[in-house]
Design a protein around this motif. Structure first.
Motif, PDB file in Angstrom:
ATOM      1  N   UNK A  41      55.237  19.657  29.512  1.00 40.88           N
ATOM      2  CA  UNK A  41      56.131  20.750  29.180  1.00 40.88           C
ATOM      3  C   UNK A  41      56.654  20.556  27.774  1.00 40.88           C
ATOM      4  N   UNK A  42      57.275  21.599  27.231  1.00 43.70           N
ATOM      5  CA  UNK A  42      57.825  21.548  25.864  1.00 43.70           C
ATOM      6  C   UNK A  42      59.237  22.106  25.861  1.00 43.70           C
ATOM      7  N   UNK A  43      60.117  21.443  25.109  1.00 49.72           N
ATOM      8  CA  UNK A  43      61.463  21.932  24.830  1.00 49.72           C
ATOM      9  C   UNK A  43      61.593  22.019  23.318  1.00 49.72           C
ATOM     10  N   UNK A  44      61.711  23.239  22.789  1.00 48.64           N
ATOM     11  CA  UNK A  44      61.792  23.417  21.341  1.00 48.64           C
ATOM     12  C   UNK A  44      63.203  23.833  20.951  1.00 48.64           C
ATOM     13  N   UNK A  45      63.793  23.116  20.003  1.00 45.31           N
ATOM     14  CA  UNK A  45      65.181  23.344  19.606  1.00 45.31           C
ATOM     15  C   UNK A  45      65.338  24.431  18.548  1.00 45.31           C
ATOM     16  N   UNK A  46      64.341  25.275  18.385  1.00 43.05           N
ATOM     17  CA  UNK A  46      64.453  26.376  17.437  1.00 43.05           C
ATOM     18  C   UNK A  46      63.600  27.542  17.901  1.00 43.05           C
ATOM     19  N   UNK A  47      63.499  28.561  17.047  1.00 42.76           N
ATOM     20  CA  UNK A  47      62.608  29.672  17.296  1.00 42.76           C
ATOM     21  C   UNK A  47      63.012  30.587  18.436  1.00 42.76           C
ATOM     22  N   UNK A  48      62.097  31.460  18.788  1.00 40.89           N
ATOM     23  CA  UNK A  48      62.284  32.407  19.886  1.00 40.89           C
ATOM     24  C   UNK A  48      61.010  32.403  20.730  1.00 40.89           C
ATOM     25  N   UNK A  49      61.027  33.136  21.832  1.00 36.71           N
ATOM     26  CA  UNK A  49      59.843  33.193  22.689  1.00 36.71           C
ATOM     27  C   UNK A  49      58.661  33.853  21.986  1.00 36.71           C
ATOM     28  N   UNK A  50      58.916  34.515  20.856  1.00 38.98           N
ATOM     29  CA  UNK A  50      57.839  35.148  20.096  1.00 38.98           C
ATOM     30  C   UNK A  50      57.387  34.294  18.909  1.00 38.98           C
ATOM     31  N   UNK A  51      57.922  33.089  18.797  1.00 40.17           N
ATOM     32  CA  UNK A  51      57.537  32.190  17.705  1.00 40.17           C
ATOM     33  C   UNK A  51      56.115  31.679  17.909  1.00 40.17           C
ATOM     34  N   UNK A  52      55.552  31.127  16.851  1.00 42.67           N
ATOM     35  CA  UNK A  52      54.184  30.595  16.892  1.00 42.67           C
ATOM     36  C   UNK A  52      54.019  29.581  18.014  1.00 42.67           C
ATOM     37  N   UNK A  53      54.993  28.685  18.152  1.00 45.24           N
ATOM     38  CA  UNK A  53      54.901  27.667  19.193  1.00 45.24           C
ATOM     39  C   UNK A  53      54.908  28.299  20.582  1.00 45.24           C
ATOM     40  N   UNK A  54      55.727  29.338  20.773  1.00 42.28           N
ATOM     41  CA  UNK A  54      55.760  30.024  22.048  1.00 42.28           C
ATOM     42  C   UNK A  54      54.401  30.618  22.395  1.00 42.28           C
ATOM     43  N   UNK A  55      53.746  31.208  21.401  1.00 42.21           N
ATOM     44  CA  UNK A  55      52.419  31.795  21.607  1.00 42.21           C
ATOM     45  C   UNK A  55      51.398  30.713  21.957  1.00 42.21           C
ATOM     46  N   UNK A  56      51.438  29.584  21.231  1.00 42.72           N
ATOM     47  CA  UNK A  56      50.483  28.501  21.480  1.00 42.72           C
ATOM     48  C   UNK A  56      50.651  27.906  22.876  1.00 42.72           C
ATOM     49  N   UNK A  57      51.899  27.634  23.274  1.00 43.19           N
ATOM     50  CA  UNK A  57      52.104  27.027  24.592  1.00 43.19           C
ATOM     51  C   UNK A  57      51.676  27.975  25.702  1.00 43.19           C
ATOM     52  N   UNK A  58      51.903  29.254  25.520  1.00 40.93           N
ATOM     53  CA  UNK A  58      51.477  30.225  26.519  1.00 40.93           C
ATOM     54  C   UNK A  58      49.955  30.225  26.640  1.00 40.93           C
ATOM     55  N   UNK A  59      49.250  30.133  25.518  1.00 45.77           N
ATOM     56  CA  UNK A  59      47.786  30.096  25.546  1.00 45.77           C
ATOM     57  C   UNK A  59      47.263  28.815  26.186  1.00 45.77           C
ATOM     58  N   UNK A  60      47.953  27.707  25.927  1.00 44.82           N
ATOM     59  CA  UNK A  60      47.555  26.427  26.516  1.00 44.82           C
ATOM     60  C   UNK A  60      47.979  26.317  27.982  1.00 44.82           C
ATOM     61  N   UNK A  61      48.873  27.198  28.411  1.00 41.91           N
ATOM     62  CA  UNK A  61      49.388  27.116  29.766  1.00 41.91           C
ATOM     63  C   UNK A  61      50.384  25.983  29.947  1.00 41.91           C
ATOM     64  N   UNK A  62      51.028  25.577  28.857  1.00 43.10           N
ATOM     65  CA  UNK A  62      52.024  24.504  28.903  1.00 43.10           C
ATOM     66  C   UNK A  62      53.410  25.140  28.978  1.00 43.10           C
ATOM     67  N   UNK A  63      54.170  24.913  30.051  1.00 43.36           N
ATOM     68  CA  UNK A  63      55.508  25.508  30.156  1.00 43.36           C
ATOM     69  C   UNK A  63      56.368  25.148  28.948  1.00 43.36           C
ATOM     70  N   UNK A  64      57.154  26.107  28.482  1.00 42.60           N
ATOM     71  CA  UNK A  64      57.908  25.890  27.247  1.00 42.60           C
ATOM     72  C   UNK A  64      59.213  26.664  27.254  1.00 42.60           C
ATOM     73  N   UNK A  65      60.276  26.001  26.813  1.00 44.79           N
ATOM     74  CA  UNK A  65      61.545  26.655  26.525  1.00 44.79           C
ATOM     75  C   UNK A  65      61.740  26.664  25.023  1.00 44.79           C
ATOM     76  N   UNK A  66      62.169  27.814  24.483  1.00 44.02           N
ATOM     77  CA  UNK A  66      62.470  27.925  23.063  1.00 44.02           C
ATOM     78  C   UNK A  66      63.980  28.072  22.887  1.00 44.02           C
TER      79      UNK A  66
END
Length: 240
Positions: free
Chosen positions: A174-199
């Motif tokens: 899983x990923x916990x990101x201390x910045x950005x939004x659900x539409x950030x690059x990292x949010x898009x990448x984790x969704x594609x990888x299927x890795x749960x993520x909080x932004x």
């Protein structure tokens, strides 16, 4: 700026379509830049149409550095979205907050300590349990790249994580990101990888190595929700 036949004055000019700046920082930069352009125009003695197309009067790197220095001289410090910013230029940025320290003591329904919240990128089938591992520098990523990502790693990263962790992103639990939004690059990448993520995660006493469970099974955050609704839907990070 508006073209005029009268002699220019060394003062900021209002926008052609006046509007409130989004933040005090934007207002400070815009005002300072307008002032510099007005001063250059006044010193040139030229009409606006001749001045504006003359490369001799273009703003330089030194102009922009001076504008930044004027803002920092007021005591203002930028919010850092990446650890590297604070590390390389600590005099320009506020210290990163959120990780470490004593928790506020808030607990969940089972009496477990809540050590953070965030906006869920996508709804996972279930909550995820794992070990919080802070990943904020190239050295950590290189070690994981060569030796493998430790089992059960829930990576805690800053806003530069999409680029920094791309080679190993799919290996995180899983990923916990201390910045950005659900539409950030990292949010898009984790969704594609299927890795749960909080932004946009805020942390409250979480320590490196803590065993946690993250409410990734909560509905995905709505990027267009009002502030109150968005706050109510934030997923919790709970220390075990």
């Amino acid at each position: 700026m508006t073209q005029t036949a009268t002699a220019p004055v060394a003062a900021p000019f209002a926008d052609k379509w006046a509007r409130k700046s989004a933040t005090p920082t934007v207002e400070a930069f815009h005002s300072a830049i307008r002032k510099r352009v007005a001063e250059k125009w006044a010193a040139s003695g030229k009409d606006w149409k001749d001045f504006v197309h003359d490369p001799e009067y273009a703003l330089t790197r030194e102009d922009f550095e001076a504008v930044e220095a004027e803002l920092l001289a007021t005591g203002y410090r930028f919010e850092a979205s990446a650890v590297v910013s604070v590390r390389e230029e600590p005099e320009k940025y506020k210290p990163l907050e959120g990780a470490g320290g004593e928790a506020s003591g808030q607990t969940d329904e089972q009496g477990r300590l809540i050590v953070g919240t965030g906006d869920n990128v996508f709804q996972a089938p279930a909550d995820v349990e794992g070990n919080a591992v802070f990943v904020s520098d190239v050295e950590t990523v290189m070690k994981m790249l060569t030796e493998g990502v430790p089992e059960d790693t829930i990576a805690v990263i800053d806003d530069s994580g999409g680029t920094l962790t791309a080679p190993i992103l799919g290996d995180f639990k899983g990923v916990l990101c201390m910045g950005g939004t659900v539409r950030s690059h990292l949010g898009i990448l984790t969704r594609e990888f299927g890795v749960p993520c909080l932004m946009a995660v805020t942390l409250d006493g979480l320590q490196n190595g803590d065993r946690i469970v993250v409410e990734y099974s909560k509905p995905a955050a709505d990027a267009y929700a009002d502030e109150e609704t968005a706050a109510a839907r934030r997923a919790r990070i709970i220390k075990l």
